[in-house]
Design a protein around this motif. Structure first.
Motif, short mmCIF file in Angstrom:
data_model
loop_
_atom_site.label_atom_id
_atom_site.label_comp_id
_atom_site.label_asym_id
_atom_site.label_seq_id
_atom_site.Cartn_x
_atom_site.Cartn_y
_atom_site.Cartn_z
N PHE A 119 8.31 16.73 -11.13
CA PHE A 119 9.75 16.57 -11.27
C PHE A 119 10.21 16.66 -12.72
O PHE A 119 11.34 17.08 -12.99
N SER A 120 9.36 16.29 -13.67
CA SER A 120 9.75 16.37 -15.08
C SER A 120 10.06 17.80 -15.49
O SER A 120 10.88 18.03 -16.39
N VAL A 121 9.44 18.76 -14.83
CA VAL A 121 9.71 20.16 -15.12
C VAL A 121 11.15 20.50 -14.71
O VAL A 121 11.90 21.14 -15.46
N LYS A 122 11.53 20.04 -13.52
CA LYS A 122 12.90 20.25 -13.06
C LYS A 122 13.89 19.47 -13.93
O LYS A 122 14.95 20.00 -14.30
N TRP A 123 13.56 18.24 -14.28
CA TRP A 123 14.42 17.40 -15.13
C TRP A 123 14.69 18.08 -16.47
O TRP A 123 15.79 18.02 -17.00
N ALA A 124 13.67 18.75 -17.01
CA ALA A 124 13.79 19.37 -18.33
C ALA A 124 14.62 20.65 -18.30
O ALA A 124 15.02 21.15 -19.36
N GLU A 125 14.91 21.16 -17.13
CA GLU A 125 15.59 22.45 -17.02
C GLU A 125 16.92 22.47 -17.76
O GLU A 125 17.29 23.46 -18.41
#
Length: 249
Positions: free
Chosen positions: A202-208
């Motif tokens: 989810f951190s990848v999506k959060w960083a978007e």
């Protein structure tokens, strides 16, 4: 939350004032200052044994925070399992999804019931070396309570893998050892592994929303977590292995 933690015996900002200004449009909060430097700046310059000792100090502090009696009005009505699954779905539907992540996604979904088995506690919410202050006398202080919440105490630890591990592995080991009085239960590792797997995705999506550079940084953290837990086939990260710990214990 700041007032609660200010009474626990470690260096912490003391609440001085809270009110409105700017014609009632702005809330201000006045706190005392903790003298020192961010612990994440200090750790790389210490011996491994020194890093481990500070990790133990941090673990004892975190245990004190989690020991604050939970007020009846703050007991949660539900767990965060549904929220975690919604976040996972958002990641799956995103354009920044990592190729070959199917096994990790499945691991989180199948392990979701491992979360929230412990009694809920007050959480700092962002406990890592960047929010710890190394004082001139060598003690630690704690800042930045703005993400505090009530929840599963084990959730507090996934940021060891997300952030602290890239600063100091001995610190991570020390924090865990001290928090659990040197006897870490297997149920903790099982639960933490799911939290780490979820956060790494989810951190990848959060960083978007912060741009490509931040997304790439989170993807690197995902790869490290994947390697540390052998593709999440192991629940205990390799940096907690006996061979590694011999270097500084």
């Amino acid at each position: 939350m700041i007032a609660r933690c200010a009474k626990l015996g470690f260096a912490a900002s003391q609440p001085v004032g809270l009110g409105l200004c700017n014609g009632g449009k702005t809330v201000y909060m006045l706190l005392t200052r903790i003298e020192g430097r961010d612990l994440e700046e200090i750790l790389p310059h210490l011996s491994q044994k020194g890093q481990y000792a500070l990790g133990r100090a941090a673990g004892r502090i975190l245990k004190k925070i989690h020991s604050i009696p939970l007020e009846v009005k703050d007991f949660p009505d539900a767990t965060k399992k549904e929220k975690k699954l919604r976040q996972l779905s958002l990641y799956e539907q995103s354009c920044v999804r990592i190729a070959g992540d199917e096994a990790v996604v499945r691991y989180v979904r199948e392990g979701i019931d491992l979360l929230w088995r412990e009694k809920p506690v007050y959480l700092h919410g962002d406990f890592h070396p960047g929010n710890l202050i190394y004082a001139p006398d060598g003690s630690l202080g704690v800042i930045d309570y703005n993400r505090w919440e009530v929840g599963d105490p084990y959730e507090e630890f996934y940021k060891l893998e997300s952030f602290a591990a890239e600063v100091s592995l001995p610190y991570c080991v020390g924090q865990l050892d001290a928090y659990f009085d040197d006897e870490i239960p297997q149920t903790f590792w099982e639960t933490l592994s799911v939290y780490v797997a979820h956060a790494s995705l989810f951190s990848v999506k959060w960083a978007e929303k912060f741009g490509r550079e931040e997304v790439d940084g989170m993807k690197k953290r995902y790869e490290r977590a994947l390697a540390d837990c052998n593709g999440f086939r192991a629940v205990v990260p390799k940096w907690y292995s006996g061979e590694y710990r011999k270097r500084f214990l």
